[in-house]
Scaffold this active site. Structure first.
Site, PDB file in Angstrom:
ATOM      1  NE  ARG A   1      -3.176  -7.891  -4.102  1.00  0.00           N
ATOM      2  CZ  ARG A   1      -3.813  -8.559  -3.167  1.00  0.00           C
ATOM      3  NH1 ARG A   1      -3.164  -9.032  -2.136  1.00  0.00           N
ATOM      4  NH2 ARG A   1      -5.108  -8.774  -3.261  1.00  0.00           N
TER       5      ARG A   1
ATOM      6  CB  SER B   1      -3.931  -6.904   5.107  1.00  0.00           C
ATOM      7  OG  SER B   1      -3.671  -5.706   4.429  1.00  0.00           O
TER       8      SER B   1
ATOM      9  CE  LYS C   1     -10.635  -7.905   2.315  1.00  0.00           C
ATOM     10  NZ  LYS C   1      -9.566  -6.986   1.904  1.00  0.00           N
TER      11      LYS C   1
ATOM     12  CG  HIS D   1      -1.921  -1.014   1.375  1.00  0.00           C
ATOM     13  ND1 HIS D   1      -1.992  -1.872   2.436  1.00  0.00           N
ATOM     14  CD2 HIS D   1      -2.971  -1.334   0.573  1.00  0.00           C
ATOM     15  CE1 HIS D   1      -3.037  -2.687   2.301  1.00  0.00           C
ATOM     16  NE2 HIS D   1      -3.644  -2.396   1.171  1.00  0.00           N
TER      17      HIS D   1
HETATM   18  N1  COA Z   1       0.467  -4.525  -2.475  1.00  0.00           N
HETATM   19  C1  COA Z   1       0.218  -5.584  -1.716  1.00  0.00           C
HETATM   20  N2  COA Z   1      -1.010  -5.911  -1.253  1.00  0.00           N
HETATM   21  C2  COA Z   1      -2.023  -5.098  -1.561  1.00  0.00           C
HETATM   22  C3  COA Z   1      -1.851  -3.976  -2.346  1.00  0.00           C
HETATM   23  C4  COA Z   1      -0.541  -3.696  -2.800  1.00  0.00           C
HETATM   24  N3  COA Z   1      -0.267  -2.636  -3.559  1.00  0.00           N
HETATM   25  N4  COA Z   1      -3.031  -3.372  -2.513  1.00  0.00           N
HETATM   26  C5  COA Z   1      -3.939  -4.117  -1.853  1.00  0.00           C
HETATM   27  N5  COA Z   1      -3.331  -5.153  -1.280  1.00  0.00           N
HETATM   28  C6  COA Z   1      -3.989  -6.208  -0.522  1.00  0.00           C
HETATM   29  C7  COA Z   1      -4.450  -5.793   0.831  1.00  0.00           C
HETATM   30  O1  COA Z   1      -3.472  -6.019   1.802  1.00  0.00           O
HETATM   31  C8  COA Z   1      -5.693  -6.613   1.029  1.00  0.00           C
HETATM   32  O2  COA Z   1      -5.381  -7.885   1.542  1.00  0.00           O
HETATM   33  P1  COA Z   1      -6.489  -8.775   2.330  1.00  0.00           P
HETATM   34  O3  COA Z   1      -7.548  -9.130   1.325  1.00  0.00           O
HETATM   35  O4  COA Z   1      -5.731  -9.923   2.809  1.00  0.00           O
HETATM   36  O5  COA Z   1      -7.044  -7.913   3.436  1.00  0.00           O
HETATM   37  C9  COA Z   1      -6.246  -6.739  -0.382  1.00  0.00           C
HETATM   38  O6  COA Z   1      -5.142  -6.537  -1.231  1.00  0.00           O
HETATM   39  C10 COA Z   1      -7.225  -5.676  -0.746  1.00  0.00           C
HETATM   40  O7  COA Z   1      -7.368  -4.776   0.302  1.00  0.00           O
HETATM   41  P2  COA Z   1      -7.446  -3.228   0.339  1.00  0.00           P
HETATM   42  O8  COA Z   1      -7.006  -2.600  -0.937  1.00  0.00           O
HETATM   43  O9  COA Z   1      -6.810  -2.746   1.592  1.00  0.00           O
HETATM   44  O10 COA Z   1      -8.956  -3.040   0.570  1.00  0.00           O
HETATM   45  P3  COA Z   1     -10.236  -3.768   0.052  1.00  0.00           P
HETATM   46  O11 COA Z   1     -10.117  -4.324  -1.298  1.00  0.00           O
HETATM   47  O12 COA Z   1     -10.665  -4.652   1.150  1.00  0.00           O
HETATM   48  O13 COA Z   1     -11.094  -2.454   0.023  1.00  0.00           O
HETATM   49  C11 COA Z   1     -12.956  -1.061  -0.280  1.00  0.00           C
HETATM   50  C12 COA Z   1     -12.345  -2.431  -0.510  1.00  0.00           C
HETATM   51  C13 COA Z   1     -12.842  -0.639   1.172  1.00  0.00           C
HETATM   52  C14 COA Z   1     -12.268  -0.038  -1.149  1.00  0.00           C
HETATM   53  C15 COA Z   1     -14.423  -1.251  -0.701  1.00  0.00           C
HETATM   54  O14 COA Z   1     -15.017  -2.286   0.050  1.00  0.00           O
HETATM   55  C16 COA Z   1     -15.230   0.017  -0.534  1.00  0.00           C
HETATM   56  O15 COA Z   1     -15.185   0.881  -1.384  1.00  0.00           O
HETATM   57  N6  COA Z   1     -15.980   0.121   0.595  1.00  0.00           N
HETATM   58  C17 COA Z   1     -16.853   1.263   0.858  1.00  0.00           C
HETATM   59  C18 COA Z   1     -18.299   0.890   0.582  1.00  0.00           C
HETATM   60  C19 COA Z   1     -18.617   0.995  -0.889  1.00  0.00           C
HETATM   61  O16 COA Z   1     -18.557   2.056  -1.489  1.00  0.00           O
HETATM   62  N7  COA Z   1     -18.998  -0.147  -1.455  1.00  0.00           N
HETATM   63  C20 COA Z   1     -19.351  -0.245  -2.855  1.00  0.00           C
HETATM   64  C21 COA Z   1     -18.122  -0.334  -3.689  1.00  0.00           C
HETATM   65  S1  COA Z   1     -18.486  -0.571  -5.384  1.00  0.00           S
END
Ligand code: COA
Length: 160
Positions: free
Chosen positions: A91, A129, A41, A17
């Site tokens: 990724r 994560s 999650k 990140h």
């Molecule tokens: N390098 C390594 N790992 C990475 C990374 C990178 N550059 N970018 C992301 N990751 C990993 C994270 O560690 C995470 O791992 P995990 O699944 O083991 O937890 C995974 O990839 C993705 O996580 P992250 O990018 O932190 O968040 P997310 O995909 O869980 O986030 C939200 C999703 C929060 C953006 C989404 O649910 C959201 O927008 N929520 C708000 C409500 C909403 O608007 N919903 C409708 C959306 S259409």
């Protein structure tokens, strides 16, 4: 002023990140890093802890970054900040389907908000994560994969 929103669960923030944030800061004048909830999650760290780790890890960039928690739809947050770009990291192909669906959804409901993707650095392509938490849970070393503050927090949470 070019602004963008970088959302995630950040449970916890990893160096993957951090790399995306640093690269996005080269493209935008202001970046809103928003800790949001993914209802699929169960977060290990509270929203306050997740924001706290990000703030500590990014304190040297603070003037161009805003880091906060937002509960609600991401589109509403972007509109509130008057930002029309959402940044996400990609990724591997496995990320594509999830990201494609969300980007399409967001586009459907806010035509002027564009999602852009930054390819994750090779060194972090295997990181997540969840993997970090699993390693920490079994007392493995996460050194080099997460900011120092996260390493400390993981030790507090999972250390024996
Ligand atoms: N390098 C390594 N790992 C990475 C990374 C990178 N550059 N970018 C992301 N990751 C990993 C994270 O560690 C995470 O791992 P995990 O699944 O083991 O937890 C995974 O990839 C993705 O996580 P992250 O990018 O932190 O968040 P997310 O995909 O869980 O986030 C939200 C999703 C929060 C953006 C989404 O649910 C959201 O927008 N929520 C708000 C409500 C909403 O608007 N919903 C409708 C959306 S259409």
């Amino acid at each position: 002023m070019r602004t963008a929103v970088y959302p995630g669960t950040f449970d916890p923030v990893t160096n993957g990140h951090m790399d995306i944030i640093e690269r996005a800061l080269k493209l935008f004048d202001r970046l809103y890093v928003v800790v949001a909830d993914n209802p699929q999650k169960n977060a290990t760290f509270t929203a306050q802890e997740r924001v706290g780790m990000l703030r500590e890890a990014l304190k040297s960039h603070n003037s161009r970054l805003e880091i906060e928690y937002f509960s609600g739809l991401l589109l509403d947050y972007a509109k509130k900040k008057k930002s029309n770009v959402i940044v996400r990291g990609l990724r591997a192909i496995s990320d594509f389907e999830f990201e494609f669906q969300r980007a399409q959804f967001n586009r459907e409901f806010a035509k002027d908000i564009e999602t852009i993707f930054i390819m994750t650095k090779d060194d972090y392509a295997f990181l997540s994560s969840s993997i970090i938490k699993e390693i920490a849970m079994f007392q493995g070393s996460v050194n080099g994969f997460v900011p120092a503050v996260v390493e400390k927090k993981l030790k507090e949470k999972f250390g024996k």
